[in-house]
Design a protein around this motif. Sequence first.
Motif, PDB file in Angstrom:
ATOM      1  N   LEU A   1       0.845  -1.004   0.076  1.00  0.00           N
ATOM      2  CA  LEU A   1      -0.001  -0.003  -0.100  1.00  0.00           C
ATOM      3  C   LEU A   1       0.695   1.290  -0.039  1.00  0.00           C
ATOM      4  CD1 LEU A   1      -2.733  -1.244   2.434  1.00  0.00           C
ATOM      5  CD2 LEU A   1      -2.757  -1.221   0.095  1.00  0.00           C
ATOM      6  N   LYS A   2       2.188   1.134   0.193  1.00  0.00           N
ATOM      7  CA  LYS A   2       3.097   2.373   0.294  1.00  0.00           C
ATOM      8  C   LYS A   2       3.577   2.798  -0.894  1.00  0.00           C
ATOM      9  CE  LYS A   2       4.807   1.931   4.769  1.00  0.00           C
ATOM     10  NZ  LYS A   2       5.870   1.776   5.535  1.00  0.00           N
ATOM     11  N   GLY A   3       3.315   4.062  -1.331  1.00  0.00           N
ATOM     12  CA  GLY A   3       3.871   4.668  -2.571  1.00  0.00           C
ATOM     13  C   GLY A   3       4.356   6.147  -2.246  1.00  0.00           C
ATOM     14  N   LEU A   4       5.351   6.368  -3.050  1.00  0.00           N
ATOM     15  CA  LEU A   4       6.055   7.783  -2.574  1.00  0.00           C
ATOM     16  C   LEU A   4       5.125   8.827  -2.754  1.00  0.00           C
ATOM     17  CD1 LEU A   4       8.665   9.136  -2.062  1.00  0.00           C
ATOM     18  CD2 LEU A   4       9.214   9.223  -4.445  1.00  0.00           C
ATOM     19  N   TRP A   5       4.341   8.902  -3.840  1.00  0.00           N
ATOM     20  CA  TRP A   5       3.537   9.964  -4.213  1.00  0.00           C
ATOM     21  C   TRP A   5       2.746  10.435  -3.215  1.00  0.00           C
ATOM     22  CZ3 TRP A   5       4.849  14.245  -7.394  1.00  0.00           C
ATOM     23  CH2 TRP A   5       3.632  14.849  -7.651  1.00  0.00           C
ATOM     24  N   PRO A   6       1.735   9.550  -2.933  1.00  0.00           N
ATOM     25  CA  PRO A   6       0.648   9.700  -1.911  1.00  0.00           C
ATOM     26  C   PRO A   6       1.127  10.111  -0.635  1.00  0.00           C
ATOM     27  CG  PRO A   6       0.548   7.495  -2.359  1.00  0.00           C
ATOM     28  CD  PRO A   6       1.572   8.107  -3.510  1.00  0.00           C
TER      29      PRO A   6
END
Length: 638
Positions: A131-136
Amino acid sequence: MNRYINIKQLFKCSLVMAALIMGASCEDYLERTPDSIISEEQAFQNFINFQGFTEELYHCVPNFTNRYWTNSWNWGEDEIETSAGDFHISFKIDRGNFWGWQAEHDGWGAGWMDRNNAHTSFQYGDDPRMLKGLWPLGWYGIRKANLGLANLDLMTDATQEERNLIEGQLLFFRGWFHFMFIQYFGGLPYIDEVLPGDQPLRLPRLSYHESAENIARDLRRAADLLPVNWDETVAGRRTLGKNELRINKIMALGYLGKNLLWASSPLMNLESTGSRTYNSDLSQRAAAAFGELLNLTESGSTQYSLLSFANYNRNFYTRGQNWAMPGGTEAIFRSPYSDANDSNWGTSKQYIPLIVGGGDATKFMPTANYIKNYGMANGLPLPEDITQADPESGYDPAYMWRNRDPRFYHDIIYDGVRVVQGSMPPNEVQHRFANLFTGGSYRDVRTGSRTGFANRKFIPIESNMYDEGHSFGNNLHINVPYMRLADIYLMYAEAASMGYSSPTGKAPNFDKTAVDAINVVRARAGVAPVNTKFLASINDFLSEVRRERAVELSFERHRFNDLRRWLLLAERPYTLKTSLEFDRAPGGYNSENPSESRIVNVREAVILERDFSEQHNWLPLKVSDVTIYPEFRQNPGW
């Protein structure tokens, strides 16, 4: 006014850029119980409470190494996936589809830069790495850091040391997230306050240099506030021995220097000034930041030092150490992790051809063109045409694996290397050794090596389905760092040489020259110093700086950004991905010492040529974001 904060609600709010940039308040409240809500005065009153608020920022740092079942983070000309991996972002990047970093364009969500919402309900469950993403999370982290900084005055029950620790962490993360964004997208608005939710936003995109100056201000202040080692602070003794991931002075200095070096680089200088050269002033400032860091480490004033080459693999993985975090004394900045075994399960199998490696059919293999960066042990490079001998370096295409840079043997599986160490069924023993010659059993477009090489840098070679080196009992933990000390030496070499227009350039606050710094890294690996013929001009030396970065930092996520900032991504030969085609010479194969094996019919074949232009120097922003308001414009060509 009676103000309240709900930590769960805060995490749910603003997970997309629109909410963060426009400062929109979150109206989708979670159901709240009285004990889940505390006043801001309580939340920020003392160090323990405020640190609890700040801790969440660490979990906004994506673990790019283990983001998915198999993981793609190398998008330069360094690596190519098997044809089974056509859903990965690396496949999309190779075909010019840079929209692929975005979840809405990414199918199964294998990229680490964005979060995929499409399949979480039935596939990902509650696995946080998925669920981890740099953008959000980066925009969320910036907002959270600003919330903390805006409430520092409420920290009344605290010592000055505790206030410094909180402020330093918040400033670091605000700068770090902005830096991570601008290196991919160019200059952006710098959000340094909590934006109101009831006012329209008209913040324009800044130039890269303007953005970098704001980042530098935050990181410099963070470096001045933070300790070198939390274990040596009063507050840090509460978590003694568990502070290695906490933001400190060395991390802040490292990213201060990196931010300034990136800003000085040709791509970023072009975006800001129209010049395609290095910006010498920014290079000098970068060299000074790195010099300050290296002075501290070389004087023994920090917990950081280069690992010995015998322990080089600890930079990337540990095994048999109860899931100890990789990195040792060399890793400076790393992402946290959840369950090490679950995270590593796919990564540990993605480098060995399926015929012995097991796991998924998606495999990631070094390209032959990139392997040419690994020169000879005497420090000299290979000739551009690897089918030709080079008497000066001693390179002989018939004995291509002989006398190479020791990092070649550490990082790369080449033809004839013994892969399976233990027993095998009698009808499969022919696969014990890496059959990477043309037509060999390890060569397969869909499930094996397309290039004639395989990668062993991030895994023990026993990570195969026979030796089961990746089994739970081996406690194999893989985690590639964002930044390590060897990278600092190489960035210092680049900054000092370009800032002072000489291979012997040096920062005023550090006694090593640019070439000295490269030689420190080479000496650790047992490679001879930079040859004097590369010290005659700055361009000759820069070619060795680039080659050294390619070798020392191979497959660690640096190459794509390096090629972009050097304005080389769209230039030949960096657009090519090739394989090495060859046969074993009759009677020439040496299973006991494969580096002495003789090969014939050597040629390099193009697998793929990437059709890039200057448009591809920057990633496209999300359409949903650039249509929020006119001043937040899209990158050119997208």
